[in-house]
Structure formats: C-alpha cells, structure tokens
Design an enzyme around this catalytic site. Structure first.
Site, PDB file in Angstrom:
ATOM      1  N   CYS A 186       0.704  -1.156   0.105  1.00 59.87           N
ATOM      2  CA  CYS A 186      -0.528   0.157  -0.176  1.00 59.87           C
ATOM      3  C   CYS A 186       0.502   1.409   0.047  1.00 59.87           C
ATOM      4  CB  CYS A 186      -0.671   0.187   1.524  1.00 59.87           C
ATOM      5  SG  CYS A 186      -1.657   1.507   1.411  1.00 59.87           S
ATOM      6  N   ASP A 193       0.159  -6.269  -0.465  1.00 57.49           N
ATOM      7  CA  ASP A 193      -1.237  -6.632  -0.177  1.00 57.49           C
ATOM      8  C   ASP A 193      -1.149  -7.934  -1.171  1.00 57.49           C
ATOM      9  OD1 ASP A 193      -2.809  -4.562   0.108  1.00 57.49           O
ATOM     10  OD2 ASP A 193      -2.031  -3.600  -1.221  1.00 57.49           O
TER      11      ASP A 193
END
Length: 278
Positions: A186, A193
C-alpha cells in the site's frame, strides 16, 4: 485548512478512526486515477485499454422496516474510465455506516449504494447484491498455467518492462499464465497486498522465468491495486507488442473487501469469478 480530515481530502488509510453505524456517504474518498497514470505516460481521456475494477464486499448488513438485520455480499464494478478510484478503507467505513440504517427493501439499498459510489468515482457503477449462499461466490482454481515453479533469479530494483523477455525462437502463441506470488505494498501504510495475477495474451512467446522475475519485483513496490495492474499491462504490452492482452489481478480480501482490477485490449466485461484463496 480546517474541518474534518475527510473534508480536507486526507486519506483515511493509516489513521485511527471511529467507526460509525450512521449512514454517512461523505465517508467515501475518491482518488484521481491520473495520479498513478501520469507515471506511466497515460494521458487523461486517451486510454489505450479497456477495463473494470471488480470488488466483492463480504460484510454488508442493514435493517429491514421491522428492524430485522439483513446481510448480503455485494459485487461492485467500477469502470476503468472513471476519473477516480475509491479508497478502500473509506469504502469499508461507508458500508459499515449502513449497518443500522433501515431500507425499504434490497432495491432501495442497492440504488443508494450505487448512487453514492458512482458520485464518488465520477461514473456509473454496477452493484449487485448476492446471497451469502450464492454459488457465484464459490471460489475456483486460477486459470491457465502456473509459472511459480519456473527457473528463478531474484530481481533487483523496481519492476520494469526490461525484465520481460521473449522466448527464442520467436513464435506467435495464445497463452494464459498465472502466478500466486504477486505482492505489492500500500502506498500509504506500506502494508502488503497479496494477489494472484492472470495474464492472457496472443503474441510472441513470453519467457515464463522472466515473467516470474518481473512479478516478484513488485514485492516492495508501493502502488494501489489498480495502478499495479495498469503498470503490468503497459509493461507487457511494451515488451511483447501482443495482438491481444488482458491482465487480471485477484487480490485477497482485507477488511471484508477484495479488489480485482482487469485491463484488456478487448472491450467487454471483466471476468466475474473469484479464486479459492480469496
């Protein structure tokens, strides 16, 4: 600037916030897509691909007129041509805000959610409510050939089209390849992620070892999901000049949401499936 962080346009990511169960559409925070596309040389209003961002929301609840709680899953489809994407934590907080709100029926809820999110992203979105037992929510295996066992050489630095190599001798093929090793960060919180990447193309044969090295190069790369997919699409297109190309990243869920951006040289709808790991 004065007012709340939301009013000042500050992202909710990375900050402690109070959860509300009072319907609050103002929680939705748009992020201009052009912020990420400028780095790829993509001009606003002149996209060279088609695409959609397909979200699944697994923690949607509201009240019926008798006060009975209702639950469902929602499938949200945002067109890639929308001027904005929606920040994921703000979407989570917004969906939580309807938990104790009364809606006349599912149609009223669906219209409210679709209208609010459309206003945030600047284009009409599709929103479908699914029963928690809907077979469409069942996961499937990733399509195509897995490249995760290919010969491996650890990449250095950021992902780059220069890492992607054509196999020799060159021949034109149609292939579907996937890797479960896509991990990006992120850009706000630096939290990881995780995703499965599916690449379908018609063009010169792509060396699977080079694609694997390229995928692993995202391991410390900081971008939003949608921006990562557009970068991958642009890099593969630059390396192969394929006749046709689609790139689909199926990210695992966080906070009850998964995001599955899809970009393609062909028009039409994004694939409407989810994987077992999601």
């Amino acid at each position: 600037m004065s007012g709340t962080p939301e009013a000042r346009g500050e992202l909710l990511l990375g900050r402690q916030v109070e959860y509300t169960d009072v319907y609050t559409p103002q929680l939705l925070q748009p992020i201009p897509r052009q912020q990420g596309r400028a780095a790829l040389g993509l001009e606003s209003g002149a996209l060279s691909f088609y695409g959609e961002d397909v979200w699944h929301a697994y923690e949607l609840s509201w009240l019926d007129p008798g006060g009975r709680p209702r639950v469902a899953a929602a499938r949200l489809v945002i067109p890639a041509f929308s001027p904005n994407l929606v920040e994921s934590k703000s979407l989570k907080l917004y969906l939580n805000s309807v938990n104790n709100t009364v809606f006349r029926d599912e149609t009223a809820l669906q219209r409210t959610l679709a209208d609010d999110i459309s206003a945030a992203v600047g284009a009409a979105v599709e929103l479908e409510l699914l029963s928690c037992d809907d077979p469409n929510l069942a996961g499937i295996q990733a399509p195509g050939e897995c490249i995760d066992g290919a010969a491996f050489s650890a990449p250095e630095g950021e992902p780059s089209a220069s890492l992607l190599l054509r196999s020799t001798p060159e021949s034109i093929v149609t292939q579907v390849l996937h890797s479960h090793l896509l991990r990006s960060l992120c850009p706000v919180t630096a939290q990881p992620d995780w995703a499965t990447l599916v690449v379908k193309y018609t063009g010169p044969l792509l060396d699977p070892a080079s694609l694997l090295q390229y995928v692993v190069a995202f391991r410390r790369h900081q971008e939003f999901h949608e921006q990562c997919v557009e970068r991958i699409f642009c890099d593969i297109r630059a390396a192969l000049s394929p006749e046709a190309l689609s790139v689909h990243a199926l990210y695992t869920r966080r906070g009850g949401l998964d995001i599955c951006p899809w970009r393609s040289t062909e028009g039409g709808a994004a694939p409407r499936f989810r994987l077992n790991r999601q």
